[in-house]
Design an enzyme around this catalytic site. Structure first.
Site, PDB file in Angstrom:
ATOM      1  N   GLY A 258       0.997  -1.108   0.114  1.00 50.40           N
ATOM      2  CA  GLY A 258      -0.025   0.058  -0.045  1.00 50.40           C
ATOM      3  C   GLY A 258       0.924   1.269   0.012  1.00 50.40           C
TER       4      GLY A 258
ATOM      5  N   GLU B 131      13.968  -4.175  -5.007  1.00 47.44           N
ATOM      6  CA  GLU B 131      12.812  -4.551  -5.877  1.00 47.44           C
ATOM      7  C   GLU B 131      13.105  -4.132  -7.258  1.00 47.44           C
ATOM      8  OE1 GLU B 131      11.273  -7.054  -5.534  1.00 47.44           O
ATOM      9  OE2 GLU B 131       9.779  -7.187  -7.095  1.00 47.44           O
TER      10      GLU B 131
HETATM   11  C1  LIG Z   1      -0.263  -2.738 -12.719  1.00 44.52           C
HETATM   12  C2  LIG Z   1       0.146  -1.815 -11.609  1.00 44.52           C
HETATM   13  C3  LIG Z   1       0.300  -2.413 -10.465  1.00 44.52           C
HETATM   14  C4  LIG Z   1       0.684  -1.687  -9.571  1.00 44.52           C
HETATM   15  N1  LIG Z   1       0.586  -2.034  -8.226  1.00 44.52           N
HETATM   16  C5  LIG Z   1       0.779  -1.423  -7.113  1.00 44.52           C
HETATM   17  C6  LIG Z   1       0.987  -1.780  -5.836  1.00 44.52           C
HETATM   18  O1  LIG Z   1       0.834  -3.069  -5.831  1.00 44.52           O
HETATM   19  N2  LIG Z   1       1.044  -0.987  -4.757  1.00 44.52           N
HETATM   20  C7  LIG Z   1       1.310   0.487  -5.138  1.00 44.52           C
HETATM   21  O2  LIG Z   1       1.637   0.974  -4.005  1.00 44.52           O
HETATM   22  N3  LIG Z   1       1.185   0.973  -6.400  1.00 44.52           N
HETATM   23  C8  LIG Z   1       1.221   0.150  -7.429  1.00 44.52           C
HETATM   24  N4  LIG Z   1       1.031   0.739  -8.612  1.00 44.52           N
HETATM   25  C9  LIG Z   1       1.175   2.166  -8.900  1.00 44.52           C
HETATM   26  C10 LIG Z   1       2.487   2.725  -9.316  1.00 44.52           C
HETATM   27  O3  LIG Z   1       3.428   2.527  -8.679  1.00 44.52           O
HETATM   28  C11 LIG Z   1       2.360   3.839  -9.846  1.00 44.52           C
HETATM   29  O4  LIG Z   1       1.571   3.831 -10.924  1.00 44.52           O
HETATM   30  C12 LIG Z   1       3.431   4.593 -10.261  1.00 44.52           C
HETATM   31  O5  LIG Z   1       4.502   4.844  -9.250  1.00 44.52           O
HETATM   32  C13 LIG Z   1       3.250   5.968 -11.144  1.00 44.52           C
HETATM   33  O6  LIG Z   1       2.449   6.691 -10.279  1.00 44.52           O
HETATM   34  P1  LIG Z   1       0.882   7.483 -10.906  1.00 44.52           P
HETATM   35  O7  LIG Z   1       0.317   6.283 -11.490  1.00 44.52           O
HETATM   36  O8  LIG Z   1       0.526   8.181  -9.746  1.00 44.52           O
HETATM   37  O9  LIG Z   1       1.615   8.288 -12.093  1.00 44.52           O
HETATM   38  P2  LIG Z   1       2.047   9.788 -12.202  1.00 44.52           P
HETATM   39  O10 LIG Z   1       3.312   9.874 -11.003  1.00 44.52           O
HETATM   40  O11 LIG Z   1       1.074  10.665 -12.018  1.00 44.52           O
HETATM   41  O12 LIG Z   1       2.783   9.674 -13.452  1.00 44.52           O
HETATM   42  C14 LIG Z   1       2.036   9.983 -14.507  1.00 44.52           C
HETATM   43  C15 LIG Z   1       3.310  10.058 -15.764  1.00 44.52           C
HETATM   44  O13 LIG Z   1       4.011  11.282 -15.671  1.00 44.52           O
HETATM   45  C16 LIG Z   1       5.442  10.754 -15.771  1.00 44.52           C
HETATM   46  N5  LIG Z   1       5.887  11.656 -14.515  1.00 44.52           N
HETATM   47  C17 LIG Z   1       5.539  11.973 -13.187  1.00 44.52           C
HETATM   48  N6  LIG Z   1       6.579  12.662 -12.790  1.00 44.52           N
HETATM   49  C18 LIG Z   1       7.523  13.004 -13.486  1.00 44.52           C
HETATM   50  C19 LIG Z   1       8.837  13.605 -13.578  1.00 44.52           C
HETATM   51  N7  LIG Z   1       9.102  14.315 -12.370  1.00 44.52           N
HETATM   52  N8  LIG Z   1       9.499  13.628 -14.524  1.00 44.52           N
HETATM   53  C20 LIG Z   1       9.249  12.778 -15.699  1.00 44.52           C
HETATM   54  N9  LIG Z   1       7.826  12.405 -15.740  1.00 44.52           N
HETATM   55  C21 LIG Z   1       7.283  12.319 -14.762  1.00 44.52           C
HETATM   56  C22 LIG Z   1       5.516   9.491 -15.379  1.00 44.52           C
HETATM   57  O14 LIG Z   1       6.417   8.818 -15.650  1.00 44.52           O
HETATM   58  C23 LIG Z   1       4.127   8.929 -15.841  1.00 44.52           C
HETATM   59  O15 LIG Z   1       4.261   8.571 -17.216  1.00 44.52           O
HETATM   60  C24 LIG Z   1       0.819  -0.077  -9.843  1.00 44.52           C
HETATM   61  C25 LIG Z   1       0.536   0.458 -10.942  1.00 44.52           C
HETATM   62  C26 LIG Z   1       0.380  -0.703 -12.135  1.00 44.52           C
HETATM   63  C27 LIG Z   1       0.357   0.223 -13.439  1.00 44.52           C
END
Ligand SMILES: Cc1cc2nc3c(=O)[nH]c(=O)nc-3n(C[C@H](O)[C@H](O)[C@H](O)COP(=O)(O)OP(=O)(O)OC[C@H]3O[C@@H](n4cnc5c(N)ncnc54)[C@H](O)[C@@H]3O)c2cc1C
Length: 380
Positions: free
Chosen positions: A130, A244
């Protein structure tokens, strides 16, 4: 520099492959089609992992004290390569083996270790992670879920999102805020049947019930659920993520899917075309580059060095290899990717779509490479 596997490594790989051959059922591909986070695969893991544990192949790299055999880091990666190439029959339990267990060994109290490590080592524990929240994904330090101290308890309120495995997990490795800034983050080990926790599946194109929203409303847990100290959370997750970053050896899966695609094209007598062959070669090179970069990280770890920038480079390379292979398949075997086509190619494709965002976005890794590897200023 010796790139060859030792006879001992080869024997270990053979043992793992023999185990998979004898234990994966005839309908395994239809189970694996839904991905490691699916209900089908999670249920399967609960019968598969105990057998793996009995064969000494679940946590061989863990200390003997916790059910392991103190085997070398390289064997852990050989094991991971074969498991992922087979479609990951350990389901979400790979997380226990790779990082949750080692984190508990390092930061857990005796009580937490005694409670949680034995079920992990025997293949009977499902956890979820989480971390991410709406508004706190890449910028994880912006998380808002709060744990307020109330006597000997904490009361947790907030929301997590994209939580894999939450639908069947017994315990959540939860990040919550006890104060402000990075220093105000703590880790809690929260039983998922605690009153006030609500899990909602998020429909998605990957897997069956793979990702979820998890809501925490006045969730009361004793202070003994906190891992480490208040304020130690950021250090704990940095250690966890360093374990990881290269934990999922998808280059091996990509490489074997590419072999299968080439075999299919040959069977169709379509592999003579120069463009097809050069694109296959590009995809093969991407897989091998990713493999070598990951092996560099494994080598550092095996020598006891602290994690460096190699892990960031390796993660980006693994994502690129995934994309190159699935793009190759989509371009030259499009019929395999629709309808009843080819289940393994389809499963690989679906995971390849999300591989650059799950476990931390590839762009963030590129930022880290720019800063730490190329010494570029932040934000340039
Ligand atoms: C299949 C799947 C399983 C997952 N499982 C888990 C889980 O078990 N537990 C958990 O906690 N999370 C989980 N996640 C979440 C995952 O860790 C996040 O989706 C990831 O960290 C990106 O965060 P966000 O989705 O909020 O996207 P954002 O952070 O909003 O990013 C959106 C886009 O903007 C880009 N971006 C953002 N900031 C920057 C920057 N500073 N410079 C350049 N580009 C940027 C990113 O690269 C991305 O392409 C999962 C995600 C997926 C897709």
């Amino acid at each position: 520099m010796d790139f060859a596997w030792s006879a001992e490594n080869d024997a270990f790989r053979t043992k793992v492959c023999d185990f998979l051959d004898s234990e994966l059922p005839a309908d395994w591909q239809s189970i694996a089609r839904h991905g490691p986070g699916s209900r089908e695969q999670t249920e399967f893991s609960l019968t598969f992992c105990p057998k793996l544990a009995d064969a000494g192949l679940l946590v061989p790299h863990w200390p003997e004290k916790w059910g392991g055999a103190d085997r070398p880091t390289w064997e852990h990666f050989i094991l991971g390569e074969e498991m992922w190439a087979a479609g990951e029959p350990r389901g979400g339990q790979y997380m226990n083996v790779n990082w949750i267990g080692p984190v508990l060994m390092r930061y857990g109290s005796e009580e937490q270790q005694a409670r949680y490590l034995p079920p992990m080592a025997s293949g009977r524990a499902i956890w979820c992670q989480g971390f991410s929240e709406p508004g706190a994904g890449s910028d994880l330090a912006a998380l808002r879920t709060r744990a307020l101290r109330d006597g000997d308890d904490y009361v947790i309120n907030g929301q997590k999102i994209w939580t894999s495995y939450a639908g069947m997990a017994e315990t959540c490795f939860l990040l919550a805020r006890t104060g402000e800034g990075r220093e105000g983050i703590a880790v809690f080990l929260v039983p998922m049947d605690t009153p006030g926790i609500e899990v909602r599946a998020i429909p998605s194109l990957i897997g069956h019930g793979d990702i979820h929203e998890v809501f925490f409303t006045d969730v009361r847990v004793p202070t003994s659920c906190r891992l480490g100290q208040e304020g130690e959370g950021w250090n704990i997750i940095s250690y966890a993520l360093s374990n990881e970053r290269v934990g999922i050896p998808r280059y091996e899966m990509s490489s074997r899917e590419l072999d299968a695609m080439v075999a299919e094209l040959k069977a169709r007598e379509s592999f003579g075309n120069a463009i097809v062959r050069s694109k296959a070669a590009e995809a093969a090179m991407a897989c091998e580059s990713a493999r070598m970069l990951v092996y560099r990280v494994v080598d550092e770890r095996a020598r006891g060095e602290p994690p460096g920038t190699a892990a960031n480079l390796a993660r980006v390379a693994v994502v690129e290899a995934d994309h190159k292979v699935t793009d190759f398949g989509m371009d030259f075997l499009p019929d395999c990717f629709s309808g009843d086509g080819h289940p393994a190619f389809q499963a690989h494709h679906e995971r390849a779509i999300v591989t650059g965002i799950a476990a931390g976005a590839a762009e963030i890794q590129l930022n880290l490479v720019a800063r730490r590897h190329l010494n570029l200023p932040k934000g340039a």
